[in-house]
Design a protein around this motif. Sequence first.
Motif, short mmCIF file in Angstrom:
data_model
loop_
_atom_site.label_atom_id
_atom_site.label_comp_id
_atom_site.label_asym_id
_atom_site.label_seq_id
_atom_site.Cartn_x
_atom_site.Cartn_y
_atom_site.Cartn_z
N GLY B 45 0.90 -1.17 0.06
CA GLY B 45 -0.08 -0.04 0.05
C GLY B 45 0.86 1.19 0.03
O GLY B 45 0.37 2.43 -0.01
N MET B 46 2.10 1.21 -0.32
CA MET B 46 3.12 2.23 -0.19
C MET B 46 2.74 3.04 -1.49
O MET B 46 3.40 4.22 -1.64
CB MET B 46 4.29 1.75 0.11
CG MET B 46 4.82 1.60 1.50
SD MET B 46 4.33 2.86 2.72
CE MET B 46 5.57 4.21 2.62
N GLY B 47 2.15 2.56 -2.47
CA GLY B 47 1.99 3.46 -3.60
C GLY B 47 3.47 3.75 -4.17
O GLY B 47 4.20 3.11 -3.89
N HIS B 48 3.48 5.09 -4.68
CA HIS B 48 4.66 5.33 -5.16
C HIS B 48 5.68 6.24 -4.36
O HIS B 48 6.28 7.14 -4.72
CB HIS B 48 4.70 6.42 -6.62
CG HIS B 48 6.01 5.92 -7.46
ND1 HIS B 48 5.85 4.83 -8.48
CD2 HIS B 48 7.08 6.49 -7.52
CE1 HIS B 48 6.99 4.94 -9.09
NE2 HIS B 48 7.69 5.73 -8.70
N ALA B 49 5.41 5.95 -3.03
CA ALA B 49 6.27 6.67 -1.91
C ALA B 49 7.71 6.44 -2.22
O ALA B 49 8.34 5.50 -2.41
CB ALA B 49 5.75 6.07 -0.68
N ILE B 110 -7.75 0.01 -10.06
CA ILE B 110 -7.41 1.04 -9.33
C ILE B 110 -6.16 0.72 -8.51
O ILE B 110 -5.25 1.68 -8.04
CB ILE B 110 -8.51 1.96 -8.62
CG1 ILE B 110 -8.27 3.27 -8.14
CG2 ILE B 110 -8.96 0.82 -7.50
CD1 ILE B 110 -8.17 4.18 -9.36
N LEU B 113 -2.48 1.97 -8.32
CA LEU B 113 -1.97 3.28 -7.69
C LEU B 113 -1.64 3.12 -6.37
O LEU B 113 -0.61 3.94 -6.15
CB LEU B 113 -3.18 4.27 -7.72
CG LEU B 113 -3.61 5.18 -8.90
CD1 LEU B 113 -4.96 5.93 -8.72
CD2 LEU B 113 -2.51 5.97 -9.23
N TYR B 114 -2.24 2.26 -5.63
CA TYR B 114 -1.70 2.01 -4.22
C TYR B 114 -0.59 0.97 -4.36
O TYR B 114 -0.08 0.90 -3.09
CB TYR B 114 -2.82 1.48 -3.34
CG TYR B 114 -4.27 2.38 -3.46
CD1 TYR B 114 -4.31 3.44 -2.76
CD2 TYR B 114 -5.35 2.11 -4.27
CE1 TYR B 114 -5.33 4.45 -2.80
CE2 TYR B 114 -6.45 2.73 -4.21
CZ TYR B 114 -6.55 4.16 -3.71
OH TYR B 114 -7.52 4.62 -3.81
N ILE B 122 7.25 0.69 -11.98
CA ILE B 122 7.16 1.77 -12.70
C ILE B 122 8.41 2.64 -12.59
O ILE B 122 8.76 3.26 -13.53
CB ILE B 122 5.76 2.60 -12.05
CG1 ILE B 122 4.52 1.87 -12.44
CG2 ILE B 122 5.75 4.17 -12.62
CD1 ILE B 122 3.26 2.24 -11.81
N VAL B 241 1.28 -0.21 -18.17
CA VAL B 241 0.84 1.02 -17.46
C VAL B 241 1.58 2.07 -17.79
O VAL B 241 2.82 1.94 -17.93
CB VAL B 241 0.89 0.64 -15.98
CG1 VAL B 241 1.00 1.76 -15.17
CG2 VAL B 241 -0.19 -0.35 -15.50
N PHE B 243 3.33 6.07 -17.03
CA PHE B 243 3.83 7.02 -15.99
C PHE B 243 3.29 8.45 -16.56
O PHE B 243 3.52 9.43 -15.57
CB PHE B 243 5.08 7.07 -15.43
CG PHE B 243 6.16 6.84 -16.27
CD1 PHE B 243 6.71 7.89 -16.96
CD2 PHE B 243 6.72 5.54 -16.63
CE1 PHE B 243 7.78 8.05 -18.03
CE2 PHE B 243 7.67 5.71 -17.68
CZ PHE B 243 8.26 6.42 -18.30
#
Lengths: 260, 260
Positions: B45-49, B110, B113-114, B122, B241, B243
């Motif tokens: 769940g860290m997404g693109h952190a 979706i 994203l998460y 990515i 996907v 960016f």
Amino acid sequence: MKRERPLILVSNDDGITAPGIRTLVMLMKELGDVVVVAPDGPQSGMGHAITIGNTLRLYKTDVFDHWGVEAYKCSGTPADCIKLAKHHVLKDNTPDLVVSGINHGSNTSISVLYSGTMSAAIEAAIEGMPAIGFSLCDFDPDADFSHTHALVLKIARQALQNGIPKGTALNVNFPPRRDEEMKGVKICRQARAKWQEQFDERFDPNGRRYFWLAGNFVNYDKGEDNDEWAIANNWASLVPVQFDMTAHHAISEINENWSL
Amino acid sequence: MKRERPLILVSNDDGITAPGIRTLVMLMKELGDVVVVAPDGPQSGMGHAITIGNTLRLYKTDVFDHWGVEAYKCSGTPADCIKLAKHHVLKDNTPDLVVSGINHGSNTSISVLYSGTMSAAIEAAIEGMPAIGFSLCDFDPDADFSHTHALVLKIARQALQNGIPKGTALNVNFPPRRDEEMKGVKICRQARAKWQEQFDERFDPNGRRYFWLAGNFVNYDKGEDNDEWAIANNWASLVPVQFDMTAHHAISEINENWSL
């Protein structure tokens, strides 16, 4: 039920005490009734992170009481703030507009992926709410936001009046304050640029190695229709951002060339 | 310099000791020389952190020594792992393929994203490297990955042979193991679906309130060309996907309707 004044939800990623969100709350008060749900500390670079394996805290805070604005600080990420705002704070009271920022630093180009500011806006867009992320391309903690006021209001008014294209959120960046006045707003695409990282290698007092992420932003894009060009030329940039990340053009390419 | 065997970088978001990455390392060894740089613990769940305001640690680990595979664990996010792998571990030795996963749980629709799994892929794509994120739509920690082996190898081989469309990474999801054999791979678009959150409200031993994020996945998409449909019908889904998050179709709409 038609409201007398629009309901505006404000969040950010620099934390609820950052000057940028204070500016945004002050401006949004002119347009409607404001509720703030924002992180209790800095969440920069959190991308679209959400809190799955940990608990979330949400506390009412008096930081905007002097303006009569209801505010909550949340222990989670910007995306968590929007989810908690919708499902817990506002419940069925859907906001007419969600704004995030004003971020202390640029969220142009590829930075949209890493941006906590934009993740709040994108999360709101996923929930079908008109949403805008605002950022100032100036990383100075004492950055001057005053030159952005008129355009923040203009853009927010347009969003309230016209809505925002379905399935998108707006990524608005402002150039740093210059002697010459800002030229206006350019509707742009995301520039093809990226961070060229370097890691600063250091050793802690126990002799163990650690790293700091560092690096330079490199723009490969020669176009004049992108957000980097706009900022460099003293325009505010406005990029409509979508959460459908499918590279639709690549589907036929793979169907043609791959044997699966 | 042409290598004898391809160089394959492996990462994930469930942490370097998760069964899913072990499966992926085992499979990639058949195709090339493998280097692993993965989080030292769960980063779901860290997404693109990325890690900006904190330091990063990177340690060599012996978890894959029995296979002769060099491996590093990193204190940061999946995106940090790829950045550190490129700029510190591999330096100018650019991988021929970057694979992330196999994630314990779905990253369709979706969830891209998460997803920390996809953020590693990515991030690699941003750096110009062919990259694939693999996920198994089964959240059971003891999930059976064996039915995915042949297709993971086939997809990785096709990527090594044909490359991946420029500016994209591949999001591959597998259905859970069923009695009936998987039908194959469908090239798909991201389904229009979302998480319908609920927050589970509880009180800690001190009487202070906290929340757990919970909720159901709701699919609004009636198409048969999307990843949700593929998984529901026992196909593996493959979504290219991108960016570039610009909603290009919305630029003219805003230029037409807004007064700025």
